[in-house]
Design an enzyme around this catalytic site. Structure first.
Site, PDB file in Angstrom:
ATOM      1  N   ASN A  11       0.885  -1.133  -0.049  1.00  0.00           N
ATOM      2  CA  ASN A  11      -0.049  -0.137   0.105  1.00  0.00           C
ATOM      3  C   ASN A  11       1.185   1.403   0.011  1.00  0.00           C
ATOM      4  O   ASN A  11       1.495   1.555   0.921  1.00  0.00           O
ATOM      5  CB  ASN A  11      -0.742  -0.114   1.249  1.00  0.00           C
ATOM      6  CG  ASN A  11      -1.783   1.121   1.514  1.00  0.00           C
ATOM      7  OD1 ASN A  11      -1.914   2.149   0.552  1.00  0.00           O
ATOM      8  ND2 ASN A  11      -2.607   1.367   2.618  1.00  0.00           N
ATOM      9  N   LYS A  13      -0.103   4.078  -0.220  1.00  0.00           N
ATOM     10  CA  LYS A  13      -0.706   5.443   0.414  1.00  0.00           C
ATOM     11  C   LYS A  13      -0.495   6.689  -0.535  1.00  0.00           C
ATOM     12  O   LYS A  13      -0.314   6.642  -1.766  1.00  0.00           O
ATOM     13  CB  LYS A  13       0.029   5.727   1.824  1.00  0.00           C
ATOM     14  CG  LYS A  13      -0.438   4.363   2.622  1.00  0.00           C
ATOM     15  CD  LYS A  13       0.064   4.707   4.065  1.00  0.00           C
ATOM     16  CE  LYS A  13      -0.229   3.061   4.826  1.00  0.00           C
ATOM     17  NZ  LYS A  13       0.083   3.414   6.437  1.00  0.00           N
ATOM     18  N   HIS A  97      -9.623   1.305   5.260  1.00  0.00           N
ATOM     19  CA  HIS A  97      -7.996   1.172   5.827  1.00  0.00           C
ATOM     20  C   HIS A  97      -8.291   2.109   7.011  1.00  0.00           C
ATOM     21  O   HIS A  97      -9.385   3.333   6.859  1.00  0.00           O
ATOM     22  CB  HIS A  97      -7.111   2.058   4.724  1.00  0.00           C
ATOM     23  CG  HIS A  97      -5.737   2.060   5.573  1.00  0.00           C
ATOM     24  ND1 HIS A  97      -5.389   2.765   6.292  1.00  0.00           N
ATOM     25  CD2 HIS A  97      -4.763   1.103   5.183  1.00  0.00           C
ATOM     26  CE1 HIS A  97      -4.170   2.475   6.918  1.00  0.00           C
ATOM     27  NE2 HIS A  97      -3.715   1.340   5.832  1.00  0.00           N
ATOM     28  N   GLU A  99      -6.841   4.508   8.131  1.00  0.00           N
ATOM     29  CA  GLU A  99      -6.530   5.915   7.815  1.00  0.00           C
ATOM     30  C   GLU A  99      -7.930   6.744   7.135  1.00  0.00           C
ATOM     31  O   GLU A  99      -8.257   7.907   7.487  1.00  0.00           O
ATOM     32  CB  GLU A  99      -5.409   6.073   6.689  1.00  0.00           C
ATOM     33  CG  GLU A  99      -4.032   6.089   7.682  1.00  0.00           C
ATOM     34  CD  GLU A  99      -2.903   5.410   6.741  1.00  0.00           C
ATOM     35  OE1 GLU A  99      -2.663   5.321   5.679  1.00  0.00           O
ATOM     36  OE2 GLU A  99      -1.989   5.021   7.465  1.00  0.00           O
ATOM     37  N   GLU A 167      -4.842  -4.918  10.779  1.00  0.00           N
ATOM     38  CA  GLU A 167      -4.123  -3.759  10.878  1.00  0.00           C
ATOM     39  C   GLU A 167      -4.197  -2.965  12.217  1.00  0.00           C
ATOM     40  O   GLU A 167      -4.952  -1.915  12.202  1.00  0.00           O
ATOM     41  CB  GLU A 167      -3.892  -2.783   9.669  1.00  0.00           C
ATOM     42  CG  GLU A 167      -3.767  -3.383   8.446  1.00  0.00           C
ATOM     43  CD  GLU A 167      -3.304  -2.461   7.079  1.00  0.00           C
ATOM     44  OE1 GLU A 167      -2.170  -2.556   6.902  1.00  0.00           O
ATOM     45  OE2 GLU A 167      -3.962  -1.360   7.083  1.00  0.00           O
ATOM     46  N   GLY A 173       3.112   2.255  10.846  1.00  0.00           N
ATOM     47  CA  GLY A 173       4.004   3.414  10.636  1.00  0.00           C
ATOM     48  C   GLY A 173       4.723   3.783  11.964  1.00  0.00           C
ATOM     49  O   GLY A 173       5.431   4.728  11.849  1.00  0.00           O
ATOM     50  N   SER A 212       3.795  -2.061  10.220  1.00  0.00           N
ATOM     51  CA  SER A 212       5.128  -2.252  10.374  1.00  0.00           C
ATOM     52  C   SER A 212       5.902  -3.666  10.160  1.00  0.00           C
ATOM     53  O   SER A 212       6.702  -4.045  10.730  1.00  0.00           O
ATOM     54  CB  SER A 212       5.667  -1.725  11.984  1.00  0.00           C
ATOM     55  OG  SER A 212       5.255  -0.571  12.257  1.00  0.00           O
TER      56      SER A 212
HETATM   57  P1  13P Z   1       3.242   0.428   7.322  1.00  0.00           P
HETATM   58  O1  13P Z   1       3.825  -0.888   7.033  1.00  0.00           O
HETATM   59  O2  13P Z   1       4.065   1.695   7.061  1.00  0.00           O
HETATM   60  O3  13P Z   1       3.192   0.272   8.951  1.00  0.00           O
HETATM   61  O4  13P Z   1       1.789   0.637   7.007  1.00  0.00           O
HETATM   62  C1  13P Z   1       0.800  -0.537   7.232  1.00  0.00           C
HETATM   63  C2  13P Z   1      -0.349  -0.026   6.481  1.00  0.00           C
HETATM   64  O5  13P Z   1      -1.053   0.850   6.838  1.00  0.00           O
HETATM   65  C3  13P Z   1      -0.651  -0.738   5.141  1.00  0.00           C
HETATM   66  O6  13P Z   1      -2.148  -0.659   4.776  1.00  0.00           O
END
Ligand code: 13P
Length: 249
Positions: A11, A13, A97, A99, A167, A173, A212
């Site tokens: 992803n 983003k 997601h 976010e 997640e 992150g 992560s």
């Molecule tokens: P990270 O791997 O950067 O922690 O992000 C995970 C994520 O949100 C994937 O959708």
């Protein structure tokens, strides 16, 4: 339903300009050379979908979107429909997601409607769930995630290919990850909630772990019970790092 192989999805983003297509090309070449045992996918920003589909064409890397609107067309300035993603070459789409749940107020019902739109457009949805740190510390992780599964998966979904991604919000992150026991506990709860919601036909759908995932922790996470793949953020931006995760599956 495709299921016996793991799915490793990147992803990106809101990262990636034209210059980043070279990473997709490098990943395609490396996947062709190493023939991994898992499925591999990249989910770039919508602006790169069409061009990345040309880059990835004929190779072993699948292409996904990061969100879609629940409607096919209409007066929804700034939005992209599932049909548009499919038209641009995507075969998967990430939905719900954390976010988007946090920043855009997406509810389980919104996400279920988007999943239906994705299915109607022939896309394979990757439906995300996960608890906040506050919810985990209150002992609510399993309850929160189970409720998200119950609310975000529409009727009839198990007749189609789909995945759920667990997640934990606090692991995204941050460099923090749950213990393998915690991952196994929540994945078992997600599986139970999927089967309760959709019946035994939901059993083959993979449950990805995300948050992560890095080259140095991927192998142990991917070997954990009920982990059917990974949804990778930061470590998917560079083909070299992402390939190490792919090769750990
Ligand atoms: P990270 O791997 O950067 O922690 O992000 C995970 C994520 O949100 C994937 O959708």
């Amino acid at each position: 339903m495709k299921q016996s192989v793991k799915l490793i999805a990147g992803n990106w983003k809101m990262h990636g300009l034209s210059s980043a297509l070279s990473e997709a090309q490098a990943l395609k070449d490396a996947v062709a050379a190493s023939q991994p045992a898992c499925r591999v996918a990249l989910c770039p920003p919508a602006t790169l979908t069409d061009r990345m589909s040309r880059t990835l064409s004929g190779g072993g890397v699948e292409l996904g979107g990061q969100d879609c609107h629940e409607k096919v067309t209409g007066a929804f300035t700034g939005s992209v429909s599932a049909e548009m993603l499919a038209d641009a070459g995507a075969t998967l789409v990430i939905l719900g997601h954390s976010e988007r749940r946090a920043a855009y107020g997406e509810t389980d019902a919104d996400i279920a409607a988007k999943v239906e739109a994705a299915i109607a457009a022939g896309l394979e949805p990757i439906i995300c769930v996960g608890e906040t740190l506050e919810q985990r510390e209150a002992g609510e992780a399993v309850a929160v995630v189970s409720a998200q599964v119950a609310g975000s998966l529409p009727d009839g979904l198990s007749e189609r290919d789909f995945a759920v991604a667990y997640e934990p919000v606090w692991a995204i992150g941050t460099g923090l990850t749950p213990t393998l026991e915690q991952i196994a506990e929540v994945h078992a709860a997600v599986r139970a909630a999927m089967v309760k919601r959709l019946g035994e036909t939901a059993r083959p759908a993979p449950i990805l772990y995300g948050g992560s995932v890095k080259p140095d922790n991927a192998a142990e996470i991917l070997a954990t019970a009920e982990v059917g793949g990974a949804l990778v953020g930061g470590a998917s931006l560079k083909a070299e790092d992402f390939l190490k995760i792919v090769n750990a599956a």
